[in-house]
Design an enzyme around this catalytic site. Structure first.
Site: not given
Ligand code: APR
Length: 250
Positions: A115, A123, A219, A147, A193-194
């Site tokens: 990302h 640009c 997660n 400016c 963590g996603t």
């Molecule tokens: N350890 C592990 N997991 C964690 C922690 C932690 N300390 N804290 C939060 N989480 C988990 C949450 O439970 C959640 O499932 O991390 C996840 C974060 O999810 P999102 O906020 O949706 O982030 P992400 O999945 O990286 O988002 C994906 O979406 O907004 C766009 O481009 C942006 O790269 C981003 C993409």
């Protein structure tokens, strides 16, 4: 004993990280506050249309994010991945959705920033690259000179506009061919963590599983695509990963 998984030096591991891995460093995740990101909706600050409509607002937003990140440090989860890379060497590919540069700060290499990265800008017309720090320095100088022209984000070569090198909603992530090749070859896939809600990133786990990899997840909450994870560890990655990596590599 936390895990049944063992790594050998011949394993080919792909890791996918998201905002959760940086949460313990103090970086806010995206989906934990009513779908708002630092009080803005995605439509206001994270689409190409938003940038065309109001580049100033978008740049103010990313300038604030950039400045915040200057004071942020990697946490034990980033360092645990570095240890795993020391063990697996070139056999570890680290794909991140994060733009924060914390994996690099922890010493990791072989990183694919699907990302983009807040550290660079380009640009939107001639694709010339510039560091974000250079643009922001120009911005600060422009504001202190009062400016009125938005000269600080226009490209002096072609009059296009500089934008952050961040993949916004509706845009195609970087390096998808390379990512697919690495996933086809991997024996293990680790997702950390996603939320598993943003595509195509969320599909990578499914792809790894289809190509026969063992899949592992760490997660805080159960991600949307958790059914594709063979071994799931629920909790904070900064707490769990140092122990998991020690067991995986012992
Ligand atoms: N350890 C592990 N997991 C964690 C922690 C932690 N300390 N804290 C939060 N989480 C988990 C949450 O439970 C959640 O499932 O991390 C996840 C974060 O999810 P999102 O906020 O949706 O982030 P992400 O999945 O990286 O988002 C994906 O979406 O907004 C766009 O481009 C942006 O790269 C981003 C993409």
């Amino acid at each position: 004993m936390l895990t049944k998984t063992k790594f050998t030096k011949n394993d080919k591991l792909v890791i996918l990280t998201g905002a959760g891995i940086s949460a313990e460093s103090g970086v806010k995740t995206f989906r934990d506050s009513d779908g708002l990101w630092e009080n803005h909706s995605v439509d206001e600050v994270a689409t190409p249309e938003a940038f065309n409509r109001n580049p100033r607002l978008v740049w103010d937003f990313y300038t604030a994010r950039f400045k915040q990140l200057q004071n942020v440090k990697p946490n034990p989860a980033h360092f645990a991945i570095k240890k795993l890379q020391d063990f697996l060497g070139e056999n570890l590919t680290l794909i991140t959705q994060n733009i924060d540069g914390l994996h690099q700060a922890a010493g990791n290499t072989n990183i694919i920033e699907m990302h983009g990265s807040i550290a660079d800008s380009y640009c939107n017309k001639c694709r010339r690259r510039i560091t974000t720090v250079e643009l922001i320095t120009n911005l600060d100088q422009g504001q202190s000179n009062k400016c009125t022209q938005p000269w600080w984000f226009s490209c002096e070569k072609c009059k296009g506009q500089f934008r952050p090198n961040i993949v916004w909603f509706g845009e195609i992530p970087h390096h998808l061919d390379k990512i697919t090749r690495r996933i086809q070859q991997c024996t293990k896939f680790l997702v950390i963590g996603t939320s598993g809600t943003v595509y195509p990133a969320a599909q990578l786990l499914v792809l790894a599983k289809r190509f026969g990899a063992d899949t592992i997840g760490v997660n805080l909450d159960r991600p949307e695509n958790v059914s594709y994870i063979d071994e799931f560890h629920q909790g904070k990655s900064g707490k769990l990963l140092p122990f998991l990596v020690a067991e995986w590599t012992s």
